[in-house]
Design an enzyme around this catalytic site. Structure first.
Site, PDB file in Angstrom:
ATOM      1  N   HIS A  63      39.207 -24.630  40.365  1.00  4.23           N
ATOM      2  CA  HIS A  63      39.388 -23.941  41.638  1.00  4.23           C
ATOM      3  C   HIS A  63      38.009 -23.609  42.205  1.00  4.23           C
ATOM      4  O   HIS A  63      37.000 -23.683  41.505  1.00  4.23           O
ATOM      5  CB  HIS A  63      40.246 -22.679  41.479  1.00  4.23           C
ATOM      6  CG  HIS A  63      39.616 -21.604  40.660  1.00  4.23           C
ATOM      7  ND1 HIS A  63      39.375 -21.731  39.304  1.00  4.23           N
ATOM      8  CD2 HIS A  63      39.171 -20.354  40.993  1.00  4.23           C
ATOM      9  CE1 HIS A  63      38.834 -20.619  38.844  1.00  4.23           C
ATOM     10  NE2 HIS A  63      38.681 -19.783  39.841  1.00  4.23           N
ATOM     11  N   HIS A  65      36.362 -20.826  43.205  1.00  7.55           N
ATOM     12  CA  HIS A  65      35.639 -19.566  43.135  1.00  7.55           C
ATOM     13  C   HIS A  65      34.250 -19.876  42.592  1.00  7.55           C
ATOM     14  O   HIS A  65      34.069 -20.804  41.797  1.00  7.55           O
ATOM     15  CB  HIS A  65      36.370 -18.562  42.250  1.00  7.55           C
ATOM     16  CG  HIS A  65      37.465 -17.823  42.974  1.00  7.55           C
ATOM     17  ND1 HIS A  65      38.513 -17.213  42.332  1.00  7.55           N
ATOM     18  CD2 HIS A  65      37.648 -17.600  44.304  1.00  7.55           C
ATOM     19  CE1 HIS A  65      39.300 -16.633  43.226  1.00  7.55           C
ATOM     20  NE2 HIS A  65      38.805 -16.865  44.429  1.00  7.55           N
ATOM     21  N   ASP A  67      32.099 -18.725  40.431  1.00  5.67           N
ATOM     22  CA  ASP A  67      31.716 -18.795  39.018  1.00  5.67           C
ATOM     23  C   ASP A  67      32.237 -20.059  38.342  1.00  5.67           C
ATOM     24  O   ASP A  67      31.890 -20.339  37.199  1.00  5.67           O
ATOM     25  CB  ASP A  67      32.171 -17.542  38.260  1.00  5.67           C
ATOM     26  CG  ASP A  67      33.656 -17.248  38.406  1.00  5.67           C
ATOM     27  OD1 ASP A  67      34.212 -17.514  39.481  1.00  5.67           O
ATOM     28  OD2 ASP A  67      34.263 -16.724  37.444  1.00  5.67           O
ATOM     29  N   HIS A  68      33.044 -20.833  39.057  1.00  8.98           N
ATOM     30  CA  HIS A  68      33.577 -22.079  38.509  1.00  8.98           C
ATOM     31  C   HIS A  68      33.064 -23.319  39.247  1.00  8.98           C
ATOM     32  O   HIS A  68      33.427 -24.442  38.863  1.00  8.98           O
ATOM     33  CB  HIS A  68      35.105 -22.070  38.555  1.00  8.98           C
ATOM     34  CG  HIS A  68      35.713 -21.025  37.674  1.00  8.98           C
ATOM     35  ND1 HIS A  68      36.239 -21.298  36.430  1.00  8.98           N
ATOM     36  CD2 HIS A  68      35.850 -19.694  37.850  1.00  8.98           C
ATOM     37  CE1 HIS A  68      36.681 -20.187  35.882  1.00  8.98           C
ATOM     38  NE2 HIS A  68      36.459 -19.197  36.723  1.00  8.98           N
ATOM     39  N   HIS A 142      46.826 -17.937  40.678  1.00 12.58           N
ATOM     40  CA  HIS A 142      45.564 -17.268  40.988  1.00 12.58           C
ATOM     41  C   HIS A 142      45.511 -17.087  42.505  1.00 12.58           C
ATOM     42  O   HIS A 142      46.269 -17.758  43.223  1.00 12.58           O
ATOM     43  CB  HIS A 142      44.399 -18.124  40.471  1.00 12.58           C
ATOM     44  CG  HIS A 142      43.110 -17.393  40.310  1.00 12.58           C
ATOM     45  ND1 HIS A 142      42.986 -16.232  39.599  1.00 12.58           N
ATOM     46  CD2 HIS A 142      41.855 -17.674  40.781  1.00 12.58           C
ATOM     47  CE1 HIS A 142      41.729 -15.837  39.615  1.00 12.58           C
ATOM     48  NE2 HIS A 142      41.024 -16.681  40.330  1.00 12.58           N
ATOM     49  N   ASP A 209      41.474 -18.990  34.901  1.00 11.87           N
ATOM     50  CA  ASP A 209      41.815 -18.110  36.020  1.00 11.87           C
ATOM     51  C   ASP A 209      43.274 -18.215  36.452  1.00 11.87           C
ATOM     52  O   ASP A 209      43.608 -18.856  37.447  1.00 11.87           O
ATOM     53  CB  ASP A 209      40.882 -18.396  37.196  1.00 11.87           C
ATOM     54  CG  ASP A 209      39.480 -17.878  36.925  1.00 11.87           C
ATOM     55  OD1 ASP A 209      39.073 -17.873  35.750  1.00 11.87           O
ATOM     56  OD2 ASP A 209      38.796 -17.489  37.885  1.00 11.87           O
ATOM     57  N   HIS A 267      35.606 -16.989  29.154  1.00 14.78           N
ATOM     58  CA  HIS A 267      35.682 -16.380  30.490  1.00 14.78           C
ATOM     59  C   HIS A 267      35.877 -14.869  30.370  1.00 14.78           C
ATOM     60  O   HIS A 267      36.866 -14.300  30.810  1.00 14.78           O
ATOM     61  CB  HIS A 267      36.824 -17.020  31.294  1.00 14.78           C
ATOM     62  CG  HIS A 267      36.799 -16.688  32.763  1.00 14.78           C
ATOM     63  ND1 HIS A 267      37.412 -15.574  33.285  1.00 14.78           N
ATOM     64  CD2 HIS A 267      36.252 -17.343  33.812  1.00 14.78           C
ATOM     65  CE1 HIS A 267      37.238 -15.545  34.594  1.00 14.78           C
ATOM     66  NE2 HIS A 267      36.539 -16.616  34.933  1.00 14.78           N
TER      67      HIS A 267
END
Length: 305
Positions: A63, A65, A67-68, A142, A209, A267
């Site tokens: 996804h 976001h 941090d990914h 999510h 997530d 995570h």
């Protein structure tokens, strides 16, 4: 012997810490190297881990976001700087295509390598020509569109040396037998089934997530290695539900119910400086092999069943 292992590049959730880089996971699968969810700093972590951009064959984004995915820009530019000679498939949620385009074109650079975008629009197989495994995408729960991914190797056959010796087979005829399924030797037909036994394929699932949902269980079912987020502890389950995450206990219960062989928790929220409680909580429910992922750790896939 084939090398199949998980190389952990980062284990932090939204905020990195002094001990935990943002997300990043490299799955070595024989000649394949699949980079999952490259967060900020992934390129430097690859250097520490001895992972080269030239070796990367595929990239997977669960996804968009930060941090990914924010590390994708640097990794893509490094792939081009190093003139990676083979195409690199990149799969990601189709609804985030605008973010993919922004990241791979974040700054000016020379485009000297071939990236092949593989947007994932819904559940089902991911289009990956010539891959030695199948990849299945499964929707998760999510605040933004998120997919978990499961790699599955097709079943094969294991050659039994004692049967080869008993039949006097050696040299090129063995390769011919594997390719054709049968050969003629000393006036008789010998089939592949006579000198081999069924061999199950290995499997790997990557879950990031998400709240608890049917997709988590679908991805985990009977998998050899499950890499799964454990952002919170059960005591903070209300936060997990609110923000769309799992606790260590939830992840472990899913793994136990699903028949997972090796469980890798990762995570972690910055609120937890020490992760001993994550291990203790998971061990209450899952009696198999548990790894609390740490940056730069290498975790082998378990032997074949």
């Amino acid at each position: 012997m084939s090398q199949r292992e998980l190389v952990v590049l980062g284990t932090a959730s939204q905020v990195p810490t002094k001990q935990r880089n943002h997300n990043g996971y490299l799955l070595r699968w024989d000649d394949e190297a699949i980079l999952f969810d490259p967060g900020e700093g992934t390129q430097r972590q690859m250097t520490y881990a001895g992972v080269t951009a030239t070796g990367l064959t595929r990239i997977a984004i669960t996804h968009f976001h930060g941090d990914h995915s924010l590390g994708l820009a640097g990794v893509v530019q490094r792939i081009n700087l190093d003139r990676v000679p083979h195409p690199v498939d990149v799969w990601f949620p189709a609804s985030g295509a605008v973010y993919y385009d922004r990241l791979v074109n974040a700054t000016s650079y020379y485009h000297r390598a071939e990236l092949r975008p593989r947007p994932v629009a819904g559940p089902g197989p991911v289009d990956l020509p010539e891959a030695p495994f199948t990849v299945t995408a499964v929707p998760l729960s999510h605040p933004v569109d998120t997919f978990g991914y499961r790699l599955s190797e097709p079943p094969g056959r294991r050659i039994l040396p004692d049967r080869l010796r008993a039949l006097g087979l050696r040299g090129p005829i063995i390769s011919e037998l594997q390719q054709r399924g049968s050969v003629e030797s000393d006036g008789r037909t010998i089939s592949l089934a006579e000198i081999s036994e069924p061999r199950s394929g290995q499997s790997f699932a990557f879950v990031m997530d998400t709240r608890l949902c049917p997709g988590v269980r679908e991805l985990a079912a009977d998998v050899d290695m499950l890499v799964i987020e454990a952002t919170f502890l059960d005591a903070d389950e209300h936060l997990a539900v609110e923000y769309g995450h799992l606790t260590a206990g939830q992840a472990a219960r899913v793994a136990a119910d699903a028949g997972v062989r090796t469980l890798v928790l990762t995570h972690f929220s910055q609120r937890y400086r020490d992760l001993d409680e994550h291990l203790a909580e998971a061990a209450k429910y899952f009696t198999g092999e548990i790894h609390i992922a740490t940056d730069l750790a290498r975790i082998p896939l378990p032997p074949r069943r």
